[in-house]
Design an enzyme around this catalytic site. Structure first.
Site, PDB file in Angstrom:
ATOM      1  N   ARG A  66       0.902  -1.242   0.056  1.00  0.00           N
ATOM      2  CA  ARG A  66      -0.048   0.119  -0.115  1.00  0.00           C
ATOM      3  C   ARG A  66       0.791   1.318  -0.085  1.00  0.00           C
ATOM      4  O   ARG A  66       0.544   2.249  -0.610  1.00  0.00           O
ATOM      5  CB  ARG A  66      -0.641   0.041   1.132  1.00  0.00           C
ATOM      6  N   HIS A  70       0.078   4.306  -2.622  1.00  0.00           N
ATOM      7  CA  HIS A  70      -0.095   5.691  -2.032  1.00  0.00           C
ATOM      8  C   HIS A  70       1.022   6.670  -2.547  1.00  0.00           C
ATOM      9  O   HIS A  70       1.014   7.899  -2.726  1.00  0.00           O
ATOM     10  CB  HIS A  70      -0.183   5.827  -0.597  1.00  0.00           C
ATOM     11  N   ASN A  98      -3.903   8.381   4.749  1.00  0.00           N
ATOM     12  CA  ASN A  98      -2.654   7.765   5.267  1.00  0.00           C
ATOM     13  C   ASN A  98      -2.858   7.949   6.852  1.00  0.00           C
ATOM     14  O   ASN A  98      -2.272   7.076   7.582  1.00  0.00           O
ATOM     15  CB  ASN A  98      -1.404   8.496   4.834  1.00  0.00           C
ATOM     16  N   HIS A 197      -6.423  -5.776  -2.695  1.00  0.00           N
ATOM     17  CA  HIS A 197      -7.016  -6.064  -1.357  1.00  0.00           C
ATOM     18  C   HIS A 197      -7.317  -7.520  -1.107  1.00  0.00           C
ATOM     19  O   HIS A 197      -8.228  -7.835  -0.009  1.00  0.00           O
ATOM     20  CB  HIS A 197      -8.380  -5.163  -1.637  1.00  0.00           C
TER      21      HIS A 197
END
Length: 332
Positions: A66, A70, A98, A197
């Site tokens: 992740r 991001h 975040n 996911h």
């Protein structure tokens, strides 16, 4: 041959062809062999630290994956996410996507420290993020791929970019697709990368509206399996418990596989951004079905989309710098 079957085959071919082309597109700068002479053990160092971290905390595989996502969606893959607050920098760590959520920074610090001992001032934090994301995927049982390398690190961050460019769990399908397209990514990338996911967790606050007030009318989201919703309500009440964690894939939460897509087909997608892949667009629906039926194709598309995402607007050559500490810009 039926029209629906023809469409399915066409979609499959359409998905595979551009990704095969993209898999060797290194933006003219990035190259998997970039450190072969200057730091030949970099891949081993990253893999070793990531393996130990995931063995200690299985959630860490998803967290490191992740971080790369991001980072890349804000100004490109430049490790801007890793910068702490300073006199001139407002950290992206405090953004809505975040804050109280992004984790794994200490693992990146450990990797960087070991690499600095082996190859001082040679390997960028941005490249460490890219390698760690790949290694996390592999350790969790997912696909492997060559990571193009040669990125430099940014000397600034963008809090507004982090707040606005990263797809949010409650965004509409069209908003999410628009955010992907702004990065040069397409529908196949969206559906394939959403497969991350298959591991990891989400907080109650990211999906609460689906349980109680999906459209502002006090009613739940009826595209969510109501038996599953009832189970979720036990630990995600109308108020409180915002940080309570739930598996994104409640079937095999620590294994990188295609069960995420099978859950979506059963209307067990935890986040709104998961379930809309099935309910709001025919092409994305067909991809969900394809990945649910064929792990090999999902793994292939995911790996190629990760390379494509990792190529987003890299700083190369004289641009940026190689930070000695991933949390701070080098002093001049």
């Amino acid at each position: 041959m039926s029209k629906s079957m023809s469409y399915f085959i066409f979609l499959s071919l359409l998905a595979i062809v551009p990704l095969c082309i993209a898999s060797k597109n290194y933006n003219g700068y990035l190259n998997p062999q970039y450190y072969d002479r200057s730091c030949p053990h970099v891949q081993h160092i990253v893999s070793s630290v990531v393996s130990k971290a995931v063995a200690k905390d299985p959630r860490m595989a998803a967290s490191l994956l992740r971080l790369h996502f991001h980072d890349c969606f804000v100004k490109g893959c430049d490790a801007s996410l890793l910068l702490d607050n300073s006199g001139s920098i407002v950290s992206e760590k405090g953004s809505n996507p975040n804050k109280n959520s992004a984790r794994g920074f200490e693992v990146i610090d450990e990797i960087k420290a070991e690499i600095e001992r082996a190859c001082p001032h040679t390997v960028s934090c941005a490249d460490i993020l890219a390698i760690a994301a790949r290694d996390s995927t592999v350790i969790a049982g997912g696909p492997n791929w060559e990571v193009p390398l040669g990125r430099k690190d940014s000397v600034g961050a963008s809090l507004s970019g982090s707040n606005n460019e990263i797809p949010a769990p409650n965004n509409t399908f069209q908003t999410i697709l628009t955010k992907f397209k702004r990065q040069g990514l397409d529908l196949v990338d969206l559906v394939a990368l959403s497969g991350a996911h298959t591991i990891g967790n989400a907080r109650c606050t990211t999906f609460r509206q689906r349980l109680y007030n999906q459209n502002g009318n006090g009613k739940p989201d009826f595209t969510l399996n109501q038996a599953y919703a009832s189970m979720l309500r036990q630990q995600c009440p109308r108020s409180g418990g915002d940080q309570n964690l739930f598996f994104l894939d409640h079937t095999t939460p620590f294994k990188f596989d295609n069960l995420y897509y099978k859950n979506i087909l059963a209307y067990d997608g935890l986040l709104n951004s998961d379930q809309v892949l099935l309910t709001k667009n025919r092409a994305s629906m067909e991809l969900v079905k394809l990945y649910a039926e064929n792990t090999r194709i999902f793994f292939d598309h995911f790996a190629k989309s990760m390379v494509k995402m990792g190529n987003l607007f890299p700083l190369t050559g004289a641009q940026g710098q190689i930070r000695k500490n991933c949390r701070r810009v080098n002093s001049s």
